[in-house]
Design an enzyme around this catalytic site. Structure first.
Site, PDB file in Angstrom:
ATOM      1  N   CYS A   3     -11.307  -9.225  24.415  1.00 50.24           N
ATOM      2  CA  CYS A   3     -10.197  -9.945  24.028  1.00 50.24           C
ATOM      3  C   CYS A   3     -10.062  -9.789  22.485  1.00 50.24           C
ATOM      4  O   CYS A   3     -10.956 -10.057  21.841  1.00 50.24           O
ATOM      5  CB  CYS A   3     -10.184 -11.586  24.517  1.00 50.24           C
ATOM      6  SG  CYS A   3      -8.908 -12.468  23.312  1.00 50.24           S
ATOM      7  N   ASN A  85       4.228 -18.416  22.238  1.00 54.09           N
ATOM      8  CA  ASN A  85       4.688 -17.572  23.134  1.00 54.09           C
ATOM      9  C   ASN A  85       3.917 -17.785  24.469  1.00 54.09           C
ATOM     10  O   ASN A  85       2.440 -17.764  24.403  1.00 54.09           O
ATOM     11  CB  ASN A  85       4.890 -16.399  22.806  1.00 54.09           C
ATOM     12  CG  ASN A  85       5.696 -16.407  21.569  1.00 54.09           C
ATOM     13  OD1 ASN A  85       6.995 -17.091  21.707  1.00 54.09           O
ATOM     14  ND2 ASN A  85       5.498 -15.291  20.694  1.00 54.09           N
ATOM     15  N   HIS A  96      -4.620 -14.656  24.547  1.00 54.45           N
ATOM     16  CA  HIS A  96      -5.705 -15.594  24.140  1.00 54.45           C
ATOM     17  C   HIS A  96      -4.483 -16.629  23.278  1.00 54.45           C
ATOM     18  O   HIS A  96      -3.860 -16.298  22.442  1.00 54.45           O
ATOM     19  CB  HIS A  96      -6.544 -15.074  23.064  1.00 54.45           C
ATOM     20  CG  HIS A  96      -7.529 -16.095  22.363  1.00 54.45           C
ATOM     21  ND1 HIS A  96      -8.937 -15.733  22.463  1.00 54.45           N
ATOM     22  CD2 HIS A  96      -7.379 -17.294  21.799  1.00 54.45           C
ATOM     23  CE1 HIS A  96      -9.612 -16.687  22.089  1.00 54.45           C
ATOM     24  NE2 HIS A  96      -8.783 -17.626  21.450  1.00 54.45           N
ATOM     25  N   HIS A  98      -2.443 -19.024  21.318  1.00 52.57           N
ATOM     26  CA  HIS A  98      -2.370 -18.993  19.753  1.00 52.57           C
ATOM     27  C   HIS A  98      -0.989 -19.538  19.452  1.00 52.57           C
ATOM     28  O   HIS A  98       0.065 -19.521  20.217  1.00 52.57           O
ATOM     29  CB  HIS A  98      -2.372 -17.539  19.131  1.00 52.57           C
ATOM     30  CG  HIS A  98      -1.320 -16.461  19.712  1.00 52.57           C
ATOM     31  ND1 HIS A  98      -1.652 -15.998  21.020  1.00 52.57           N
ATOM     32  CD2 HIS A  98      -0.107 -16.128  19.515  1.00 52.57           C
ATOM     33  CE1 HIS A  98      -0.819 -14.965  21.380  1.00 52.57           C
ATOM     34  NE2 HIS A  98       0.122 -14.971  20.123  1.00 52.57           N
TER      35      HIS A  98
HETATM   36  P1  DGP Z   1       2.463 -12.895  20.465  1.00 56.02           P
HETATM   37  O1  DGP Z   1       3.584 -12.119  20.494  1.00 56.02           O
HETATM   38  O2  DGP Z   1       2.997 -14.562  20.492  1.00 56.02           O
HETATM   39  O3  DGP Z   1       1.352 -12.957  21.458  1.00 56.02           O
HETATM   40  O4  DGP Z   1       1.872 -12.814  18.955  1.00 56.02           O
HETATM   41  C1  DGP Z   1       0.640 -12.028  18.809  1.00 56.02           C
HETATM   42  C2  DGP Z   1       0.718 -12.025  17.342  1.00 56.02           C
HETATM   43  O5  DGP Z   1      -0.700 -11.425  17.022  1.00 56.02           O
HETATM   44  C3  DGP Z   1       1.739 -11.091  16.685  1.00 56.02           C
HETATM   45  O6  DGP Z   1       2.560 -11.732  15.764  1.00 56.02           O
HETATM   46  C4  DGP Z   1       0.889  -9.933  15.796  1.00 56.02           C
HETATM   47  C5  DGP Z   1      -0.411 -10.602  15.877  1.00 56.02           C
HETATM   48  N1  DGP Z   1      -1.476  -9.592  15.863  1.00 56.02           N
HETATM   49  C6  DGP Z   1      -1.686  -8.572  16.913  1.00 56.02           C
HETATM   50  N2  DGP Z   1      -2.852  -8.038  16.631  1.00 56.02           N
HETATM   51  C7  DGP Z   1      -3.555  -8.468  15.448  1.00 56.02           C
HETATM   52  C8  DGP Z   1      -4.568  -8.212  14.549  1.00 56.02           C
HETATM   53  O7  DGP Z   1      -5.168  -7.212  14.778  1.00 56.02           O
HETATM   54  N3  DGP Z   1      -4.605  -8.910  13.670  1.00 56.02           N
HETATM   55  C9  DGP Z   1      -3.875  -9.852  13.061  1.00 56.02           C
HETATM   56  N4  DGP Z   1      -4.234 -10.655  11.902  1.00 56.02           N
HETATM   57  N5  DGP Z   1      -2.748 -10.450  13.866  1.00 56.02           N
HETATM   58  C10 DGP Z   1      -2.400  -9.586  14.984  1.00 56.02           C
END
Ligand code: DGP
Length: 112
Positions: A3, A85, A96, A98
């Protein structure tokens, strides 16, 4: 890799940390949608809002206690938005739980 956010919490994938306590971890979104865009995650794997229950809700409670502290530290004195979301229709891309904290400018009224 199990994850993405579990790996970030463990420090195996780097992130820009903004807050941490026993139960939650907060870091900057890699693709910011506002001047401030922070993600807050529980330190245990909860796949989504659908998986919140009496066994793990203390982690969600900790997140909601952390959010105003994070917002204050980020200088979001004029308000902000918190979004989680969930699932396919909610366009959840990382499985996961958030919470997005978005702020630093006037956000659009339309949320969907
Ligand atoms: P959601 O679409 O609600 O599942 O949001 C996932 C968010 O996670 C999206 O806004 C981009 C962020 N994200 C994805 N991969 C990474 C990562 O490797 N590092 C960080 N800091 N954020 C990430």
């Amino acid at each position: 890799m199990d994850c993405l956010f579990c790996e970030i919490i463990k420090g195996n994938i780097p992130s820009a940390k903004v807050y941490e306590d026993e139960r939650c971890y907060a870091f900057r979104d890699i693709n910011p949608q506002a001047p401030t865009h922070v993600l807050v995650v529980p330190k245990i794997h909860i796949a989504s809002m659908d998986e919140v229950n009496g066994e793990n809700s203390a982690y969600v409670s900790a997140i909601f206690e952390a959010i105003p502290k994070i917002a204050a530290a980020e200088g979001l004195t004029n308000g902000y938005r918190v979004i989680s979301n969930c699932g396919e229709d909610g366009c959840q891309s990382v499985k996961h739980l958030h919470f997005h904290i978005l702020g630093g400018r006037k956000l659009p009224e339309n949320m969907g």
